[in-house]
Each structure stands twice: as C-alpha cells, then as structure tokens.
Scaffold this active site. Structure first.
Site, PDB file in Angstrom:
ATOM      1  N   TYR A 156       0.915  -1.236  -0.179  1.00  0.00           N
ATOM      2  CA  TYR A 156       0.277   0.018   0.102  1.00  0.00           C
ATOM      3  C   TYR A 156       0.830   1.141   0.080  1.00  0.00           C
ATOM      4  O   TYR A 156       2.049   1.304   0.568  1.00  0.00           O
ATOM      5  CB  TYR A 156      -0.801  -0.114   1.346  1.00  0.00           C
ATOM      6  N   TYR A 190      -0.501 -10.898  -1.649  1.00  0.00           N
ATOM      7  CA  TYR A 190       0.387 -10.268  -0.716  1.00  0.00           C
ATOM      8  C   TYR A 190       0.816 -10.879   0.481  1.00  0.00           C
ATOM      9  O   TYR A 190      -0.510 -11.199   1.176  1.00  0.00           O
ATOM     10  CB  TYR A 190       0.449  -8.705  -1.031  1.00  0.00           C
ATOM     11  N   ARG A 211      -2.506 -12.960   1.691  1.00  0.00           N
ATOM     12  CA  ARG A 211      -3.747 -12.643   1.309  1.00  0.00           C
ATOM     13  C   ARG A 211      -4.120 -12.803   0.013  1.00  0.00           C
ATOM     14  O   ARG A 211      -3.287 -12.380  -1.027  1.00  0.00           O
ATOM     15  CB  ARG A 211      -4.228 -11.006   1.621  1.00  0.00           C
ATOM     16  N   HIS A 214      -7.047  -8.938  -3.730  1.00  0.00           N
ATOM     17  CA  HIS A 214      -8.519  -8.187  -3.440  1.00  0.00           C
ATOM     18  C   HIS A 214      -8.421  -6.855  -3.571  1.00  0.00           C
ATOM     19  O   HIS A 214      -7.467  -6.022  -3.789  1.00  0.00           O
ATOM     20  CB  HIS A 214      -8.845  -8.507  -2.185  1.00  0.00           C
ATOM     21  N   HIS A 216     -10.475  -3.053  -1.687  1.00  0.00           N
ATOM     22  CA  HIS A 216     -11.270  -2.768  -0.777  1.00  0.00           C
ATOM     23  C   HIS A 216     -12.133  -1.687  -1.014  1.00  0.00           C
ATOM     24  O   HIS A 216     -11.937  -0.876  -1.755  1.00  0.00           O
ATOM     25  CB  HIS A 216     -10.251  -2.100   0.506  1.00  0.00           C
TER      26      HIS A 216
HETATM   27  C1  BEZ Z   1      -5.368  -5.921   4.044  1.00  0.00           C
HETATM   28  O1  BEZ Z   1      -5.052  -4.642   3.623  1.00  0.00           O
HETATM   29  O2  BEZ Z   1      -6.161  -6.261   3.351  1.00  0.00           O
HETATM   30  C2  BEZ Z   1      -5.119  -6.652   5.301  1.00  0.00           C
HETATM   31  C3  BEZ Z   1      -3.502  -6.318   5.510  1.00  0.00           C
HETATM   32  C4  BEZ Z   1      -3.215  -6.976   6.627  1.00  0.00           C
HETATM   33  C5  BEZ Z   1      -4.106  -7.780   7.379  1.00  0.00           C
HETATM   34  C6  BEZ Z   1      -5.381  -7.795   7.190  1.00  0.00           C
HETATM   35  C7  BEZ Z   1      -5.557  -7.157   5.923  1.00  0.00           C
HETATM   36 FE    FE Z   2      -5.865  -5.375   1.427  1.00  0.00          FE
END
Ligand code: BEZ
Ligand code: FE
Length: 285
Positions: A156, A190, A211, A214, A216
């Site tokens: 990010y 990531y 993860r 995705h 958000h």
């Molecule tokens: C996220 O930004 O998706 C995220 C990153 C780390 C832990 C939980 C969510």
């Molecule tokens: Fe994320």
C-alpha cells in the site's frame, strides 16, 4: 485485599464493579475477565510467557501509527475481526462484509464515475463497475465509495516511500443510477507486514502469510449502514487460505478477460482487458 488465593481471585475482581457501572460495559468486562482468567488457568501461564505477551503488546503499540494499526492486524490474524464481522453481518439482505484491515486511510482524492485509478502504475489493466443499491434493488445515487488496493509490488502507498501519496486510493460518488465505474490494475496476492509482532505470531503458528488478491471498499450513504467489504479474484491461489479469513463466497468474483477493443475504448483501455461487474447492496440504518 487480604486472603487472596488463586481460587478466589476471579470472584474478587468481578466483585469490584460499583452498582452504577454502565450495564453494557459491565457485561463486556465481566465476560472478558472471566475468559482471561479461565485462559490463564487452562494453560497454566508462566510468568515468562506472560512477560512475552506483554512485550508483544508493547511492541504492537510502538509500531502502530494513524495509518498502520498492528492491533487490527493481530485481531485479523486470530480471526477475531472476521468473527465480529460475521456476527454483525448484513447478509443475505445486503452485501457481505469483510474486515477493514490496517491500511484504510480517510479522505482519499475524489474521482468521477468512470475515472482512472491506474495513472503511472504498471500491472494488468481493467475496469470495475456496477451499482450501489438498496436490498430491494433500487439505485442509491450519491453513495460514497472509498476504494483502496496495493500496487503491483503488493504494498500500500502509505508503507511504500516509492509510491506517490494516495496512489491507488480514491473516493467516488455514485451517479444518478447508483452507478460507479473505475479503471485500475488487477490486484495481486500479497503477504501481511513482516516487521511486527503480528508476523511473529504467524511464525509461532506455522501459518502462511498470504492474502488472496483483492480490492477494498468502504461504502456509505445517508440512511444506510456503512458497508466495509472486499472483492477477491476468484481463481487466486490463496482464495481458500486467506491469512486473515476475509474471503466470503459471494465476494470471490471473476476478473473476466474482455477482448473487444470497442468495449475497451469506452474506458480508454487496450483490449484485451479484464472486467468485473458487481452491485453492492446497503442495508437501511
Ligand atoms: C489488508 O489490507 O487487506 C490487510 C492487510 C493485513 C491484514 C489484514 C488485512
Ligand atoms: Fe488489503
């Protein structure tokens, strides 16, 4: 307090609440104390182990700041955020929720519906579009979408000094038909941050740190419950192993390839491009 023993300490602590304690706060704290004491008894926690936990919490505080919250990460990794979400979920009336995560930043720049979020980013280009609707399917014009994702390197912008400020973060108001659309790069899978106590916990549990890819979304509109959710790339290799338990069946969507240059022209893209169509439903407040 005299005559304190390991047998009576829980009752002694619980007996300290004055009669005028706020009832909900009393309920929550009573249960928390009972469960914490039960946990310490259950595992016969040693002083060294307690100190390790206190040190981890201290370091979680030290590494946290207004745009990076290690406590949220730890809650996510332990499945607590998802449990809270699932208990409070709007489904099946509205779109399913998914945790906010630690990287949400308020007040991103505004983008018109149909606008471009790609800018200088490299990655596979595509378009996300759809509507924000009531549970009955009526459009909600003027709903505010807040959208954020990582760059192609899986980071990010607020934790990557090489990205411009607010890169791949935008706010967008829906048009008269409740419509939204934006072009962006395909999100990537990531790993969660590896520099804090959250990462150490994962190591202890021997868990994968990934993860699935995705996008958000935080969506708000006057008179409706705010919706925090994510859209996942359905064929991502980690779709069934999300380290923070955020995936829901209805949120795993197809990033389908579209080879029509005529369609691509509508968005100033080159064919082939990928395309996601998704309608969000908000529940009345
Ligand atoms: C996220 O930004 O998706 C995220 C990153 C780390 C832990 C939980 C969510
Ligand atoms: Fe994320």
């Amino acid at each position: 307090m005299k005559n304190l023993t390991k047998e009576n300490v829980t009752d002694k602590v619980l007996g300290t609440f004055p009669a005028d304690t706020n009832p909900r706060e009393r309920e929550i704290l009573t249960s928390l104390i009972k469960h914490l004491h039960l946990f310490v008894r259950d595992v016969s926690l040693t002083t060294g182990e307690w100190l390790t936990a206190m040190d981890g919490l201290y370091r979680a505080g030290e590494i946290s700041n207004p745009v990076r919250n290690e406590f949220i990460l730890i809650s996510d990794l332990l499945g607590v955020s998802s449990l809270v979400d699932l208990i409070n979920d709007n489904a099946p009336i509205a779109t399913e929720t998914s945790p906010l995560g630690p990287f949400f930043v308020k007040d991103a720049p505004l983008l018109e519906p149909g606008g471009d979020m790609i800018e200088e980013n490299s990655g596979t280009q595509g378009v996300v579009r759809g509507h924000v609707l009531t549970p009955e399917g009526k459009p909600i014009p003027g709903a505010l979408l807040e959208i954020w994702q990582t760059a192609e390197n899986g980071l990010y912008e607020n934790v990557d000094p090489d990205q411009p400020k607010s890169n791949l973060r935008r706010r967008m108001k829906t048009g008269p038909e409740g419509n939204y659309a934006f072009t962006t790069i395909q999100p990537v899978s990531y790993q969660v941050p590896d520099d804090g106590p959250g990462w150490e916990l994962l190591g202890m549990m021997g868990r994968n740190p990934w993860r699935p890819a995705h996008l958000h979304f935080k969506i708000s509109a006057e008179g409706f419950r705010p919706l925090v959710t994510e859209l996942f790339v359905e064929d991502d290799p980690y779709i069934d192993e999300d380290v923070v338990f955020g995936v829901r069946n209805s949120l795993a969507v197809s990033f389908a390839t579209n080879s029509s240059q005529q369609d691509a022209d509508q968005f100033n893209l080159k064919a082939p491009f990928w395309q996601v169509e998704f309608d969000f439903k908000l529940q009345s407040a």
